[in-house]
Design a protein around this motif. Structure first.
Motif, PDB file in Angstrom:
ATOM      1  N   GLN A  75     -18.267  -2.410  11.624  1.00 29.39           N
ATOM      2  CA  GLN A  75     -17.042  -1.724  11.209  1.00 29.39           C
ATOM      3  C   GLN A  75     -16.168  -1.384  12.423  1.00 29.39           C
ATOM      4  O   GLN A  75     -14.947  -1.490  12.358  1.00 29.39           O
ATOM      5  N   TYR A 108     -21.439 -11.375  12.071  1.00 22.74           N
ATOM      6  CA  TYR A 108     -21.952 -10.397  13.031  1.00 22.74           C
ATOM      7  C   TYR A 108     -23.461 -10.593  13.072  1.00 22.74           C
ATOM      8  O   TYR A 108     -24.202  -9.997  12.288  1.00 22.74           O
ATOM      9  N   ARG A 111     -26.338 -10.624  10.009  1.00 25.00           N
ATOM     10  CA  ARG A 111     -26.111  -9.621   8.966  1.00 25.00           C
ATOM     11  C   ARG A 111     -25.468 -10.217   7.724  1.00 25.00           C
ATOM     12  O   ARG A 111     -24.551 -11.016   7.806  1.00 25.00           O
ATOM     13  N   VAL A 112     -25.951  -9.771   6.591  1.00 24.24           N
ATOM     14  CA  VAL A 112     -25.368 -10.108   5.296  1.00 24.24           C
ATOM     15  C   VAL A 112     -25.079  -8.780   4.610  1.00 24.24           C
ATOM     16  O   VAL A 112     -26.007  -8.014   4.332  1.00 24.24           O
ATOM     17  N   GLU A 113     -23.800  -8.487   4.419  1.00 15.84           N
ATOM     18  CA  GLU A 113     -23.360  -7.231   3.810  1.00 15.84           C
ATOM     19  C   GLU A 113     -22.189  -7.509   2.887  1.00 15.84           C
ATOM     20  O   GLU A 113     -21.409  -8.424   3.138  1.00 15.84           O
ATOM     21  N   ASP A 114     -22.057  -6.707   1.877  1.00 13.22           N
ATOM     22  CA  ASP A 114     -20.877  -6.777   1.022  1.00 13.22           C
ATOM     23  C   ASP A 114     -20.594  -5.370   0.523  1.00 13.22           C
ATOM     24  O   ASP A 114     -21.237  -4.889  -0.402  1.00 13.22           O
ATOM     25  N   ARG A 115     -19.654  -4.732   1.203  1.00 20.61           N
ATOM     26  CA  ARG A 115     -19.245  -3.386   0.812  1.00 20.61           C
ATOM     27  C   ARG A 115     -17.736  -3.285   0.950  1.00 20.61           C
ATOM     28  O   ARG A 115     -17.112  -4.146   1.581  1.00 20.61           O
ATOM     29  N   ALA A 119     -17.229  -7.527   4.450  1.00 27.26           N
ATOM     30  CA  ALA A 119     -18.135  -8.526   3.892  1.00 27.26           C
ATOM     31  C   ALA A 119     -18.582  -9.432   5.026  1.00 27.26           C
ATOM     32  O   ALA A 119     -17.751  -9.986   5.753  1.00 27.26           O
ATOM     33  N   LEU A 120     -19.883  -9.545   5.196  1.00 29.93           N
ATOM     34  CA  LEU A 120     -20.466 -10.399   6.234  1.00 29.93           C
ATOM     35  C   LEU A 120     -21.536 -11.279   5.631  1.00 29.93           C
ATOM     36  O   LEU A 120     -22.365 -10.776   4.871  1.00 29.93           O
TER      37      LEU A 120
END
Length: 172
Positions: A75, A108, A111-115, A119-120
């Motif tokens: 972030q 990044y 990392r796998v994120e979705d917020r 989103a990554l």
């Protein structure tokens, strides 16, 4: 290793050079701001050209990719990229509108994120030749954290921006 599992990947794009002689000059100036923003550049692609999207009648785009060093949270990196965009006159509004500078956090590390707001990996980068082509130029064996495919494989199968090509030195 540059482009390895820890890679922090940023895509750069422009089709409005603002007060610069060209979009390439604007992108070079933006890239020069990365170290001051805490994002030292480890590797970078050449510039690529492609028709404006989704309306090809607009100014042609210039795009590239940089692999940067980042020590803070994703972030914080995203906020630093937004600050650089603002410094170059970017106004966020209509999606896919012409812009002076577009900086996207593509990955990044693994990392796998979705917020909301992050989103990554970037949810559409793997579809875009103007992102995967430049990435394959500097890190062809980088693997997409969610899809497991390399940058070279993703460039070969990209469906958006299929006209993207490296800018020759005579076109700069």
């Amino acid at each position: 290793m540059v482009g390895g599992d820890a890679a922090v990947i940023v895509a750069l794009g422009s089709n409005l050079p603002a007060g610069f002689v060209s979009s390439e000059a604007l992108l070079e100036a933006a890239l020069a701001q990365f170290p001051q923003a805490g994002l030292p550049v480890l590797a970078r692609s050449g510039w690529w050209r492609s028709a404006a999207w989704p309306d090809p009648r607009g100014n042609e785009y210039r795009n590239g990719v940089a692999i940067v060093e980042a020590n803070g949270p994703a972030q914080t990196v995203l906020e630093a990229l937004f600050a650089i965009e603002r410094d170059f006159g970017r106004l966020r509004g209509e999606a896919n509108a012409p812009r002076t500078l577009d900086l996207d956090l593509i990955a990044y590390g693994r990392r796998v994120e979705d917020r909301p707001g992050l989103a990554l990996p970037h949810p559409r980068a793997h579809e875009r030749l103007f992102v995967m082509g430049p990435l394959a130029e500097i890190a062809p064996t980088w693997r997409h954290p969610a899809l497991g495919r390399t940058a070279a494989e993703l460039a070969a199968s990209a469906t958006v921006g299929r006209d993207a090509r490296p800018v020759s030195k005579s076109q700069r």
